[in-house]
Design a protein around this motif. Structure first.
Motif, mmCIF file in Angstrom:
data_model
loop_
_atom_site.group_PDB
_atom_site.id
_atom_site.type_symbol
_atom_site.label_atom_id
_atom_site.label_comp_id
_atom_site.label_asym_id
_atom_site.label_seq_id
_atom_site.Cartn_x
_atom_site.Cartn_y
_atom_site.Cartn_z
ATOM 1 N N VAL A 152 14.947 45.966 60.445
ATOM 2 C CA VAL A 152 13.575 45.709 60.342
ATOM 3 C C VAL A 152 13.408 46.638 59.421
ATOM 4 O O VAL A 152 13.508 48.109 59.246
ATOM 5 C CB VAL A 152 12.708 45.957 61.707
ATOM 6 C CG1 VAL A 152 11.488 45.942 61.400
ATOM 7 C CG2 VAL A 152 13.105 45.079 62.849
ATOM 8 N N ASN A 169 10.581 41.542 58.715
ATOM 9 C CA ASN A 169 11.372 41.213 60.033
ATOM 10 C C ASN A 169 12.942 41.076 59.796
ATOM 11 O O ASN A 169 13.266 40.746 58.557
ATOM 12 C CB ASN A 169 10.764 40.080 60.796
ATOM 13 C CG ASN A 169 9.560 40.193 61.452
ATOM 14 O OD1 ASN A 169 9.588 41.159 62.511
ATOM 15 N ND2 ASN A 169 8.684 39.770 60.868
ATOM 16 N N SER A 170 13.902 41.281 60.683
ATOM 17 C CA SER A 170 15.065 40.974 60.696
ATOM 18 C C SER A 170 15.371 39.698 60.334
ATOM 19 O O SER A 170 14.795 38.668 60.612
ATOM 20 C CB SER A 170 15.889 41.378 61.886
ATOM 21 O OG SER A 170 17.154 41.101 61.887
ATOM 22 N N GLU A 175 14.506 38.079 57.375
ATOM 23 C CA GLU A 175 13.399 37.632 56.648
ATOM 24 C C GLU A 175 13.440 37.764 55.357
ATOM 25 O O GLU A 175 13.875 38.831 54.748
ATOM 26 C CB GLU A 175 12.051 38.309 57.238
ATOM 27 C CG GLU A 175 10.849 37.522 56.812
ATOM 28 C CD GLU A 175 9.586 37.985 57.416
ATOM 29 O OE1 GLU A 175 8.731 37.043 58.067
ATOM 30 O OE2 GLU A 175 9.528 39.192 57.682
ATOM 31 N N TYR A 184 10.209 39.532 66.621
ATOM 32 C CA TYR A 184 9.307 39.425 65.593
ATOM 33 C C TYR A 184 8.014 40.054 65.564
ATOM 34 O O TYR A 184 7.221 40.306 66.462
ATOM 35 C CB TYR A 184 8.889 37.543 65.577
ATOM 36 C CG TYR A 184 8.045 37.405 64.333
ATOM 37 C CD1 TYR A 184 8.919 36.912 63.205
ATOM 38 C CD2 TYR A 184 6.640 37.326 63.984
ATOM 39 C CE1 TYR A 184 8.074 36.717 61.936
ATOM 40 C CE2 TYR A 184 5.889 36.996 63.118
ATOM 41 C CZ TYR A 184 6.899 36.598 61.907
ATOM 42 O OH TYR A 184 6.135 36.326 61.036
ATOM 43 N N PHE A 185 7.642 40.802 64.390
ATOM 44 C CA PHE A 185 6.539 41.595 64.147
ATOM 45 C C PHE A 185 5.626 40.821 63.393
ATOM 46 O O PHE A 185 5.995 40.281 62.241
ATOM 47 C CB PHE A 185 7.014 43.049 63.666
ATOM 48 C CG PHE A 185 7.715 43.840 64.567
ATOM 49 C CD1 PHE A 185 7.448 44.258 65.698
ATOM 50 C CD2 PHE A 185 9.194 43.685 64.375
ATOM 51 C CE1 PHE A 185 8.050 45.130 66.779
ATOM 52 C CE2 PHE A 185 10.100 44.584 65.427
ATOM 53 C CZ PHE A 185 9.536 45.338 66.205
ATOM 54 N N ARG A 241 4.327 43.506 67.979
ATOM 55 C CA ARG A 241 5.291 42.480 68.379
ATOM 56 C C ARG A 241 4.622 41.386 69.014
ATOM 57 O O ARG A 241 3.574 41.153 69.461
ATOM 58 C CB ARG A 241 6.228 43.099 69.602
ATOM 59 C CG ARG A 241 7.077 42.023 70.080
ATOM 60 C CD ARG A 241 8.106 42.499 70.981
ATOM 61 N NE ARG A 241 7.421 43.281 71.919
ATOM 62 C CZ ARG A 241 8.008 43.321 73.520
ATOM 63 N NH1 ARG A 241 8.877 42.511 73.702
ATOM 64 N NH2 ARG A 241 7.121 43.866 74.266
ATOM 65 N N ASN A 286 15.691 32.094 62.239
ATOM 66 C CA ASN A 286 16.325 33.249 62.217
ATOM 67 C C ASN A 286 17.802 33.058 62.806
ATOM 68 O O ASN A 286 18.704 33.625 62.234
ATOM 69 C CB ASN A 286 15.452 33.940 63.482
ATOM 70 C CG ASN A 286 16.426 35.223 63.881
ATOM 71 O OD1 ASN A 286 16.085 36.161 63.004
ATOM 72 N ND2 ASN A 286 17.018 35.349 64.835
#
Length: 279
Positions: free
Chosen positions: A38, A68-69, A71, A104-105, A154, A166
């Motif tokens: 992240v 985000n991871s 992304e 997810y943020f 979050r 994802n």
């Protein structure tokens, strides 16, 4: 696919990576890429143009971007700026995943934005000064930041489209995470494919498609990052460093090192020593 995968290693003394953005002088473009971590870009001066999944997010001073991871994102830095970047390992949030090991943020503005900006600036200044006990203060601030992320930013309800998107990259990020944990071992494409239930051909295509590189080059990159740290922070012999970090021998290490740094590891170490004597 027009994007690449980025391997991220935390700083030596803290469990995340923190640095001044490499595009600080302007006239800089970072093409589309993705990573497991992240990421936060906190802009204090100047301007940045962010692109997340093709959507543009212009940043002004006092604003930050959450990436985000997995992304896909790119950055344009047309002018000089002062930006602090944090890259936080995904495992930091493992107790707060929703489903499919997913978190997810939100990118939307929140009331806590000013507090986050103050935290990041103070964290970096504390880290840069390195006064006695700086690690403790930075860690305290870091976990307060993580608290704000999981409680204020979050998203608890995410669309299945986001989860599916994802998962496409999460397959490869799970494999690269395994490689990062076992890079010192004899890790062939065939053995890794067997562990994850793929054919070697399919796994090879996965690297080419989602990481824009081949398996061997990616593994060498991981090994080189760790070997570089040993080279500059220890007095270990070159052959020992090569062996400790998964290279077949010192010759294999030297070949990969020279490709990136333009000189042999022994030459680089000598140059570093001469620089320290001068300063």
């Amino acid at each position: 696919m027009e994007y690449s995968h980025e391997f991220i290693m935390p700083n030596d003394d803290i469990p995340f990576k923190m640095f001044v953005f490499e595009g600080k002088d302007g006239n800089y473009v970072r093409e589309k890429h993705w990573h497991r971590s992240v990421e936060i870009f906190a802009l204090f001066e100047g301007e940045l143009r962010f692109f997340l999944n093709e959507k543009e997010y212009p940043l002004k001073p006092g604003e930050f971007m959450l990436v985000n991871s997995n992304e896909i994102h790119s950055i344009q830095s047309p002018k000089a700026n002062r930006t602090i970047v944090l890259q936080i390992p995904l495992v930091t949030f493992e107790n707060y995943y929703t489903e499919e090991r997913f978190i997810y943020f939100s990118h939307s503005s929140r009331l806590q934005d000013e507090e986050v900006m103050r935290l990041i600036e103070d964290m970096y200044e504390t880290y840069a000064r390195r006064d006695c006990g700086y690690e403790l203060k930075v860690l305290g601030q870091f976990y307060l930041l993580v608290y704000l992320l999981v409680t204020k930013y979050r998203e608890m309800e995410v669309s299945m489209d986001l989860v599916r998107q994802n998962k496409k990259l999460n397959k490869l990020s799970a494999i690269t995470a395994y490689m990062e944990d076992h890079y010192t071992k004899d890790l062939s494409l065939e053995s890794l494919a067997k562990i994850f239930g793929y054919s070697p051909t399919y796994l090879s295509r996965m690297f080419q498609k989602y990481a824009r590189t081949n398996y061997k080059t990616y593994l060498d990159h991981i090994r080189l990052e760790y070997a570089y740290k040993d080279l500059v922070n220890t007095s270990d012999a070159i052959g020992e460093i090569a062996s400790n970090n998964g290279f077949a021998n010192s010759k294999a290490f030297a070949k990969v090192f020279k490709r990136k740094y333009g000189m042999l590891p022994s030459e680089y170490r000598k140059r570093q020593a001469e620089t320290q004597v001068v300063t």
